[in-house]
Design a protein around this motif. Structure first.
Motif, PDB file in Angstrom:
ATOM      1  N   PRO A 166       5.295   6.364  -0.909  1.00 50.37           N
ATOM      2  CA  PRO A 166       5.936   7.137   0.167  1.00 50.37           C
ATOM      3  C   PRO A 166       7.263   6.542   0.593  1.00 50.37           C
ATOM      4  O   PRO A 166       8.214   7.277   0.895  1.00 50.37           O
ATOM      5  N   ASP A 207       0.815  -1.220   0.000  1.00 47.13           N
ATOM      6  CA  ASP A 207       0.000   0.000   0.000  1.00 47.13           C
ATOM      7  C   ASP A 207       0.843   1.263   0.000  1.00 47.13           C
ATOM      8  O   ASP A 207       0.461   2.270  -0.559  1.00 47.13           O
ATOM      9  N   TRP A 208       2.000   1.213   0.660  1.00 49.76           N
ATOM     10  CA  TRP A 208       2.733   2.456   0.908  1.00 49.76           C
ATOM     11  C   TRP A 208       4.045   2.509   0.155  1.00 49.76           C
ATOM     12  O   TRP A 208       5.001   3.121   0.595  1.00 49.76           O
TER      13      TRP A 208
END
Lengths: 163, 435
Positions: A140, A136-137
């Motif tokens: 970032p 998901d990340w």
């Protein structure tokens, strides 16, 4: 209130108390040691919330490396034993900013999560953390690593002698 | 049959207490033994007898030394920070003992009728716990150096903090390869993962590879071994306590039991990194290959404790061997080696291993694998063999003097020739045949 809740609050108080000691002590190196207590208490909080992996990484990185580097830098420049008299700054602005942001954040969190019921998630394993970061990340995460790389290059450029 | 992660955390209170005492006693006895072992082995390497007065073969020598230390005067330097001065050896020792909690000694045994794994405890991130403990152990050394209020200890503490942080990075990276192969960070599971070899396929050939990670992940093992020596401040990397430069380094001002605690922590750390190497790379408590042919009993009951201890002693011998053979490195050489050789090498190795695992997962055909591996090798070789920037040509002396900055004085050229000593001259003269 369960035993875990009581322990969470107690350890949280330790973290906040030692954080206050970091900025209020007059011994320069002991401030670093209080920082160790603060970060260690945060690691214990992670353990109490069943996030084992994050807890040990916190100990490994923050307590075991970051604060040691900080102490290293302090000792490389000056490391007086005993009180230092030149560490104090005017208390007004610091109190305003620190207390304002602290209380503001606390209030914000309390207000946002006031009606929320969060079921305790399963034990935080390395696998779940990895799936979250690289699933998901991932963007970032990559941006952060580019930021770190930039900081690294910057440090090299700054420390390079002019030729 | 073999203990897995799910088998931990069900012990009675008294069994846990018994195991804690067992680990404690094991470590203290190992420390006393290792000090004797080291002195004896180094003595043999230097063709002298070594300690041989106390007990059979001098085995009680370290016990006598410990008792003597306990009765010595406890000196507190006038300028020391009293609280931290006292805390530092305690931190060192506590961290050293704690790290051993997750080392597996053997499979299930029965203690007074209770079946339990021969390991204090295990957690899903057990190896991280060892790394965290060694990270915390740095505080003991740094703080002892600072709190002594004296110059040599401070220098020793500074050196050790830089050294241990650098080598911890290399150590962590070398262990990552083990995590990737075993798929877990729990020590008992890693030992299980090394029990059987697996089937591999390379260029169409099927083969069975052995289970021990020392063969499978040899570069990792080499990097681990080097960084373990750096991490435990042992010769040839014993810069924090370099006797010829820093008197005793960080523990110069310590005496009596506090000094004994530092000594204890150093030797326990040695035992711990050896035990971790045994667990991660040498198959843990499992018997090596020729012994396994004797029957299944060699890997059951209390026997594995024997194999584990033998592997441990062999690794400790290597530590002593290094100390007896190699001279101490210079500090800049040591740091350059850590950051510019060990860490890049482990990163490249992890990258290669990850690529290989991905190819296995994707089930690529043989020629594609060859293409990828070949490409990787070509890039690696190109980076390694890339022509370096040529150094600036050395100017003749007159031009160098002419080019010096405005207002500076010409420096004498650095071309000092050390004259041969008269004694050496005489010896050569003696050797030469008289005409």
């Amino acid at each position: 209130m369960t035993a875990i809740d009581v322990m969470l609050s107690a350890v949280g108080l330790v973290a906040v108390g030692s954080a206050l000691a970091v900025v209020s002590t007059q011994h320069l190196v002991r401030a670093g040691l209080w920082l160790v207590v603060t970060l260690g208490a945060v690691a214990v909080e992670f353990l109490l919330l069943r996030a084992e992996f994050v807890a040990w990484v916190q100990v490994l990185i923050y307590v075991g490396a970051v604060v040691v580097l900080l102490l290293f830098a302090v000792m490389l420049t000056r490391a007086p034993i005993g009180r230092s008299t030149d560490l104090d700054r005017p208390i007004g602005p610091a109190l305003l900013i620190g207390a304002g942001s602290g209380l503001g954040l606390a209030g914000l969190f309390a207000w946002v999560f006031r009606d929320m019921r969060v079921n305790p998630p399963p034990t935080g394993s390395a696998q779940r953390v990895g799936e979250a970061i690289f699933g998901d990340w991932v963007l970032p995460f990559e941006v952060l690593s580019v930021l770190l790389l930039a900081a690294l290059v910057g440090a090299i450029v700054l420390s390079k002698k002019d030729t | 049959m073999n203990p897995t992660l799910a088998d931990f955390g069900h012990d009675n209170g008294w069994i846990v207490a018994l195991k804690v005492v067992g680990v404690f006693v094991f470590l203290v006895v190992m420390t006393l033994f290792t000090i004797w072992y080291e002195r004896k082995v180094v003595a043999r390497m230097q063709v002298r007898p070594g300690p041989n007065r106390h007990g059979p073969f001098g085995l009680l020598q370290s016990l006598a030394d410990g008792l003597k230390l306990a009765f010595k005067e406890d000196i507190m330097p006038l300028k020391a920070d009293r609280v931290v001065f006292f805390l530092a050896p305690v931190i060192s020792t506590v961290c050293a003992f704690t790290a051993f909690a997750i080392i597996p000694f053997g499979p299930f045994v029965s203690i007074f009728g209770q079946k339990t794994p021969l390991q204090l405890t295990d957690i899903p991130v057990a190896v991280l716990l060892v790394l965290a403990c060694s990270g915390l152990g740095i505080y003991g050394i740094v703080l002892s150096g600072w709190a002594s209020g004296s110059t040599y200890p401070l220098l020793g503490g500074l050196r050790s903090s830089a050294q241990m942080i650098s080598y911890e990075v290399a150590m962590g990276l070398s262990i990552v390869a083990v995590f990737m192969m075993a798929g877990t960070m729990s020590t008992s599971e890693i030992v299980n993962a090394q029990a059987k070899g697996g089937q591999g396929e390379l260029f169409g050939f099927e083969f069975t590879y052995p289970g021990w990670y020392v063969l499978l992940l040899l570069p990792s093992f080499v990097i681990y071994a080097i960084s373990a020596v750096g991490e435990t401040n042992r010769a040839p990397f014993d810069l924090p306590e370099a006797e010829s430069e820093l008197v005793g380094g960080f523990h110069t001002e310590y005496s009596s039991l506090k000094f004994a605690l530092f000594f204890l922590a150093e030797y326990i750390n040695m035992v711990t990194v050896s035990a971790l190497a045994t667990t991660l790379f040498l198959g843990g408590w499992r018997a090596p290959w020729p012994i396994t042919q004797l029957g299944p009993w060699v890997n059951q009951g209390w026997w594995p404790l024997l194999w584990f201890t033998i592997k441990l002693l062999i690794l400790l011998f290597v530590f002593v061997w290094l100390r007896g053979t190699l001279p101490r490195l210079r500090y800049d050489q040591f740091m350059r080696f850590g950051w510019k050789v060990l860490i890049p090498a482990s990163l490249i190795w992890i990258l290669a291993l990850a690529g290989f695992k991905t190819m296995n997962n994707e089930n690529l055909p043989g020629w594609q694998r060859g293409l990828w591996i070949g490409g990787f090798a070509v890039i690696l070789l190109a980076i390694l063999l890339w022509p370096r920037k040529r150094p600036a040509p050395k100017l003749p002396l007159e031009e160098e003097v002419a080019q010096r900055p405005e207002g500076s004085f010409p420096l004498p050229p650095i071309d000092l020739q050390v004259p041969v000593s008269p004694r050496a001259k005489r010896i050569t003269a003696d050797r030469e045949p008289v005409q």
